[in-house]
Design a protein around this motif. Structure first.
Motif, mmCIF file in Angstrom:
data_model
loop_
_atom_site.group_PDB
_atom_site.id
_atom_site.type_symbol
_atom_site.label_atom_id
_atom_site.label_comp_id
_atom_site.label_asym_id
_atom_site.label_seq_id
_atom_site.Cartn_x
_atom_site.Cartn_y
_atom_site.Cartn_z
ATOM 1 N N PHE A 31 0.768 -1.312 -0.041
ATOM 2 C CA PHE A 31 -0.057 -0.095 -0.217
ATOM 3 C C PHE A 31 0.793 1.231 -0.005
ATOM 4 O O PHE A 31 0.347 2.331 0.095
ATOM 5 C CB PHE A 31 -0.679 0.115 1.150
ATOM 6 C CG PHE A 31 -1.817 -1.068 1.121
ATOM 7 C CD1 PHE A 31 -3.019 -1.005 0.292
ATOM 8 C CD2 PHE A 31 -2.101 -2.116 1.652
ATOM 9 C CE1 PHE A 31 -4.078 -1.957 0.038
ATOM 10 C CE2 PHE A 31 -2.961 -3.020 1.783
ATOM 11 C CZ PHE A 31 -3.956 -3.007 0.957
ATOM 12 N N GLY A 32 2.101 1.251 0.071
ATOM 13 C CA GLY A 32 3.083 2.564 -0.193
ATOM 14 C C GLY A 32 2.800 3.124 1.314
ATOM 15 O O GLY A 32 2.871 4.425 1.168
ATOM 16 N N SER A 77 -3.665 0.042 4.905
ATOM 17 C CA SER A 77 -4.637 0.285 3.946
ATOM 18 C C SER A 77 -5.309 1.498 3.912
ATOM 19 O O SER A 77 -5.357 2.210 2.669
ATOM 20 C CB SER A 77 -5.840 -0.950 4.032
ATOM 21 O OG SER A 77 -6.749 -0.736 3.053
ATOM 22 N N GLU A 78 -5.637 2.067 5.083
ATOM 23 C CA GLU A 78 -6.415 3.399 4.972
ATOM 24 C C GLU A 78 -5.472 4.577 4.614
ATOM 25 O O GLU A 78 -5.759 5.470 3.865
ATOM 26 C CB GLU A 78 -7.083 3.565 6.302
ATOM 27 C CG GLU A 78 -7.860 4.981 6.384
ATOM 28 C CD GLU A 78 -8.943 4.983 7.486
ATOM 29 O OE1 GLU A 78 -9.048 5.916 8.209
ATOM 30 O OE2 GLU A 78 -9.696 4.157 7.417
ATOM 31 N N LEU A 79 -4.081 4.462 5.075
ATOM 32 C CA LEU A 79 -3.288 5.551 5.001
ATOM 33 C C LEU A 79 -2.303 5.254 3.587
ATOM 34 O O LEU A 79 -1.097 5.696 3.377
ATOM 35 C CB LEU A 79 -2.329 5.756 5.782
ATOM 36 C CG LEU A 79 -3.047 6.142 7.422
ATOM 37 C CD1 LEU A 79 -2.235 6.170 8.578
ATOM 38 C CD2 LEU A 79 -3.770 7.305 7.060
ATOM 39 N N THR A 80 -2.729 4.313 2.711
ATOM 40 C CA THR A 80 -2.115 4.249 1.434
ATOM 41 C C THR A 80 -1.616 5.416 0.734
ATOM 42 O O THR A 80 -2.604 6.563 0.873
ATOM 43 C CB THR A 80 -2.955 3.236 0.392
ATOM 44 O OG1 THR A 80 -2.379 2.998 -0.619
ATOM 45 C CG2 THR A 80 -4.504 3.908 0.539
ATOM 46 N N SER A 81 -0.683 5.582 -0.191
ATOM 47 C CA SER A 81 -0.316 6.425 -0.831
ATOM 48 C C SER A 81 -1.160 6.679 -2.151
ATOM 49 O O SER A 81 -0.940 7.756 -2.823
ATOM 50 C CB SER A 81 1.082 6.542 -1.196
ATOM 51 O OG SER A 81 1.447 5.241 -1.708
ATOM 52 N N ALA A 82 -1.729 5.609 -2.641
ATOM 53 C CA ALA A 82 -2.569 5.479 -3.866
ATOM 54 C C ALA A 82 -3.692 6.402 -3.729
ATOM 55 O O ALA A 82 -4.374 6.365 -2.510
ATOM 56 C CB ALA A 82 -2.809 4.030 -4.210
ATOM 57 N N LEU A 108 -6.381 -0.077 -5.107
ATOM 58 C CA LEU A 108 -6.441 1.254 -5.759
ATOM 59 C C LEU A 108 -6.215 2.780 -5.108
ATOM 60 O O LEU A 108 -5.838 3.663 -5.644
ATOM 61 C CB LEU A 108 -7.624 1.350 -6.739
ATOM 62 C CG LEU A 108 -7.682 0.310 -7.798
ATOM 63 C CD1 LEU A 108 -9.355 0.452 -8.542
ATOM 64 C CD2 LEU A 108 -6.837 0.602 -9.009
ATOM 65 N N GLY A 109 -6.564 2.467 -3.768
ATOM 66 C CA GLY A 109 -6.224 3.622 -3.014
ATOM 67 C C GLY A 109 -7.476 4.644 -2.585
ATOM 68 O O GLY A 109 -8.613 4.148 -2.781
ATOM 69 N N ARG A 110 -7.354 5.499 -1.917
ATOM 70 C CA ARG A 110 -8.261 6.450 -1.355
ATOM 71 C C ARG A 110 -9.080 7.247 -2.270
ATOM 72 O O ARG A 110 -8.340 7.902 -3.417
ATOM 73 C CB ARG A 110 -7.526 7.446 -0.415
ATOM 74 C CG ARG A 110 -7.207 6.696 1.041
ATOM 75 C CD ARG A 110 -8.241 6.116 1.832
ATOM 76 N NE ARG A 110 -9.125 7.243 2.195
ATOM 77 C CZ ARG A 110 -8.833 7.855 3.335
ATOM 78 N NH1 ARG A 110 -7.702 7.845 3.970
ATOM 79 N NH2 ARG A 110 -9.815 9.056 3.566
ATOM 80 N N LEU A 111 -10.356 7.150 -2.228
ATOM 81 C CA LEU A 111 -10.925 8.246 -2.930
ATOM 82 C C LEU A 111 -11.106 9.589 -2.506
ATOM 83 O O LEU A 111 -10.805 9.985 -1.472
ATOM 84 C CB LEU A 111 -12.784 7.771 -2.930
ATOM 85 C CG LEU A 111 -13.092 6.516 -3.461
ATOM 86 C CD1 LEU A 111 -14.429 5.777 -2.527
ATOM 87 C CD2 LEU A 111 -13.284 6.252 -4.946
#
Length: 767
Positions: A31-32, A77-82, A108-111
């Motif tokens: 998740f970067g 997962s919530e703090l992903t860079s994507a 895919l990451g955060r909306l």
């Protein structure tokens, strides 16, 4: 998307340990989320944020790291860079995205911005917040209130949950199903019926004083790993832990504490279970009746020998009702049927009962292995009977301990998210806000699904969650979903439910709990309730993923203002500017639980809700704890009666939380690179003429005419009772009929699904 290499291998290492550390490293890289690492020190701490994963309670004295492997994965997962914005949807239609696996959607990451569905292009397009609220309000005002569902996933704060239920009731319905309807509603109904409160009686501190722990249908290693601290400490005191669970799960066998230098540097693991009984799926009633039958026999022997009674007859006389009928049922139960239905021998049950009889204070822990059956109510109430026989409710170190899933699923019910008007102080809400609340019972999750299928539900507003992936009967639900007039999804990340839209559809991105929630320049505090009934403050520490994100509370208020007529007693804007004012309203509605809410929330350890049964106060019609008689010894649906019908148990891996798939590793079960698995007893594999690694299909054997099949599942030999198989949730959800649910609570019966093996069809399978 890449093709993962599938590896199936035995796993005999303990839960925790270096395997847990390695798994976290893999997840951070996936998740970067490297910036998230320092913030973990604040997770589940008094100065920090409540974990967005499970709801297990916090000890009054925190450990150095008060997070587990799965909790950390949820944070990463919530703090992903994507990021996912309009540019992503410009390149991908929803039709295309529906072919992507769940894990790829999660990655895919955060909306980042509000979006509306455009049917002509089959894409989400950007929309201004005010325009989205106005359009949603216009649609809701044009619909009959009873045709609209307000669903909640269980992760929203107490403050947002309270505003959400108020929105629904001001709008005109009690259609407030939530994720509890799919997991622990059986607990809420059964405990309310028997001890007068819909939640458990155990605090985390009780584990320090218990003499014995009985465990039923709960995989602590994957679903609530922080509890392993309490179990490890109990075992270090020599406390026996007796487990009843179909699969032999590593987290219930042994544990190496990642916070213990001795264990991490080669010291021995801690044995968790002292006795492990692999009960047949659906066989818990029989097992419990066998335990109780043995206790009656022990009591008879003690009486004949002039010894002290085994049963706590003083407690039974003073505090219970219905004992005689239960005793007659137990004594009338036949040992041969008990053994056949439980899959356990009389000797094994007698041995477990002796451990129980020798303990003064016993905690009974359970999970969805009890609640998700046709007779899930009987599972829970029979477990209550077992505890009542020796007075193990209402004393230190004893009690019943349901382990909830989502981090505030219990709390949102506490502040009014319920389809049952009898559980909500509607008269108080009427006085408080100057309106007449609806009094008709609303739609549960199962009812809402039926309404989507038959067309009586026209709009679906979702506060978080992945509803379409979580519910049963996929092959009926997804085609019906597109016939909805309106769908509104409040979310942090993209999931499959967002890829099917009503005629009018909106995807509204919100702040995550870990992010700083500033309103009018002031950092806000949120609150949650854990599964042991304690309320905790939660303060985000990280910068929001996008400047366009709104808080969940602000989104709920935006929909409300665009939909409802102005009410001088309802101050949506003021409440969103200062969440303390929402807590003041909660305290007015629920003074017994939340009096002086803001002051008490500031306490470092939070505060506990009143639990009358802990004080042996029974808020039941008889004013006593109720013994009940189970309808049968088998908790499961029988299926169509064929000799080749197997009982499917749906399972989570340790690389997921509910429908959120972090990766394709189920380390504890030795599976890497796939989730398309059927765990089977080796003798059943041979009996069915199959072989290890073979691809098969499963077909529902529920007895109706609708075809429900899942294909492309690989056979894996495993230590599971004969006649039973295991498969992953949500991939196997299509096999569960909507009508196959627990009596009274309507929880889908996903832990003993009647299925049969069919030839694999290439290209077919679950979504």
């Amino acid at each position: 998307m890449h093709q993962d290499i599938i590896k199936i291998h035995p796993y005999d290492a303990p839960a925790g340990g270096w395997g847990s550390v390695k798994s976290l490293g893999v997840t951070v890289a996936r998740f970067g989320s490297y910036d998230a690492l320092p913030g973990l020190r604040h997770q589940n701490k008094p100065d920090g944020y409540a974990c967005v994963s499970c709801a297990w309670g916090r000890p009054q004295k925190s450990h150095l790291a008060e997070f587990c492997e799965n909790g950390a994965k949820a944070t990463f997962s919530e703090l992903t860079s994507a990021r996912v914005g309009a540019d992503f949807f410009a390149a991908h239609t929803l039709t295309e995205l529906r072919t992507w696996p769940d894990m790829e959607l999660e990655k895919l990451g955060r909306l980042t911005e509000p979006l509306r569905y455009d049917a002509a292009s089959d894409r989400y397009l950007p929309v201004a917040w005010d325009d989205a609220f106005a359009a949603i309000g216009t649609e809701l005002k044009a619909l009959a209130p009873q045709s609209v569902v307000f669903y909640a996933s269980g992760r929203a704060s107490l403050e947002t949950s309270y505003l959400y239920q108020l929105l629904a009731r001001l709008y005109g319905n009690n259609n407030l199903p939530d994720s509890s309807n799919m997991c622990h509603e059986t607990t809420s109904v059964a405990l309310q019926k028997t001890i007068g409160q819909g939640v458990g009686t155990v605090h985390v501190a009780d584990f320090e004083h218990t003499d014995c722990i009985f465990f039923f249908g709960q995989n602590v290693g994957s679903n609530s790993p922080r509890m392993l601290h309490q179990l490890q400490e109990a075992r270090e005191r020599g406390i026996p832990i007796v487990v009843f669970n179909p699969l032999r799960e590593r987290g219930l066998v042994e544990f190496k504490n990642p916070q213990s230098p001795v264990q991490m540097l080669g010291g021995p693991a801690t044995e968790i279970s002292t006795h492990y009984h692999q009960v047949r799926p659906g066989g818990d009633i029989a097992a419990l009746m066998g335990l109780c039958k043995t206790l009656f026999e022990f009591d008879d022997q003690a009486r004949d020998l002039g010894l002290p009674p085994v049963l706590d007859r003083a407690f039974i006389e003073a505090h219970t009702h219905g004992f005689e009928a239960f005793e007659a049922s137990v004594r009338g139960s036949d040992w041969s049927e008990i053994e056949a239905q439980s899959g356990l021998t009389r000797a094994a049950l007698e041995s477990a009962a002796r451990i129980y009889a020798n303990a003064n204070a016993v905690i009974a822990v359970y999970g969805m292995g009890l609640t998700q059956h046709k007779r899930g109510m009987d599972n829970v109430t029979t477990l209550l009977n077992f505890l009542l026989l020796r007075g193990n409710i209402g004393k230190s170190g004893a009690g019943i301990c349901p382990v909830r899933g989502h981090s505030n699923v219990q709390g949102q019910r506490t502040v009014g998210i319920s389809e049952k008007p009898s559980l909500v102080p509607l008269d108080k809400l009427a006085d408080q806000f100057g309106f007449e609340p609806p009094r008709d019972e609303g739609l549960s999750t199962v009812d809402a699904c039926a309404g989507v299928i038959d067309g009586s539900v026209r709009a679906f507003v979702s506060l978080g969650g992945n509803f379409l992936r979580a519910v049963p009967d996929h092959y009926r639900m997804e085609p019906a979903w597109s016939r909805l007039r309106l769908t509104v999804q409040i979310a942090t990340k993209l999931n499959r439910s967002h890829l099917l839209s009503g005629t009018v559809g909106y995807l509204l991105p919100c702040l995550g709990r870990i992010e700083r929630d500033e309103q009018r320049g002031v950092l806000q505090t949120l609150s949650t309730e854990d599964s042991t009934g304690w309320m905790h403050a939660s303060r985000g520490h990280h910068a929001p993923a996008s400047a366009q994100l709104l808080s969940e509370a602000r989104i709920v208020a935006g929909i409300a203002k665009a939909t409802l007529a102005p009410n001088p007693q309802v101050d949506w804007d003021g409440w969103c500017d200062d969440y303390g004012r929402v807590r003041d309203q909660i305290a007015i509605t629920y003074p017994e639980i939340f009096h002086d809410f803001n002051r008490r929330l500031a306490a470092p350890g939070g505060f506990a809700r009143p639990l009358p049964a802990r004080e042996r106060m029974w808020k039941t019609p008889s004013a006593k704890a109720e013994f009940t008689v189970p309808q049968a010894l088998d908790a499961a649906f029988a299926g169509d009666g064929g000799a080749d019908v197997l009982r499917l148990v749906t399972l989570r891996s340790n690389d997921q939380f509910n429908t959120t798939i972090y990766g394709l590793s189920d380390r504890f079960r030795g599976v890497e690179g796939t989730r398309r698995i059927v765990f089977m007893h080796p003798a059943d594999i041979a009996w069915l003429g199959l072989h290890d690694g073979q691809d098969i299909g499963l077909a529902s054997a529920c007895g109706d005419d609708f075809v429900r099949e899942v294909h492309g599942l690989r056979v894996v030999p495993y230590d599971i009772p004969r006649g039973s198989i295991g498969g992953y949730y949500p991939e196997c959800n299509p096999l569960v009929p909507l009508w196959q649910h627990a009596d009274e609570s309507k929880v889908p019966a996903a832990k003993s699904v009647p299925v049969r093996v069919v030839a694999n069809r290439v290209g077919a399978g679950s979504p």
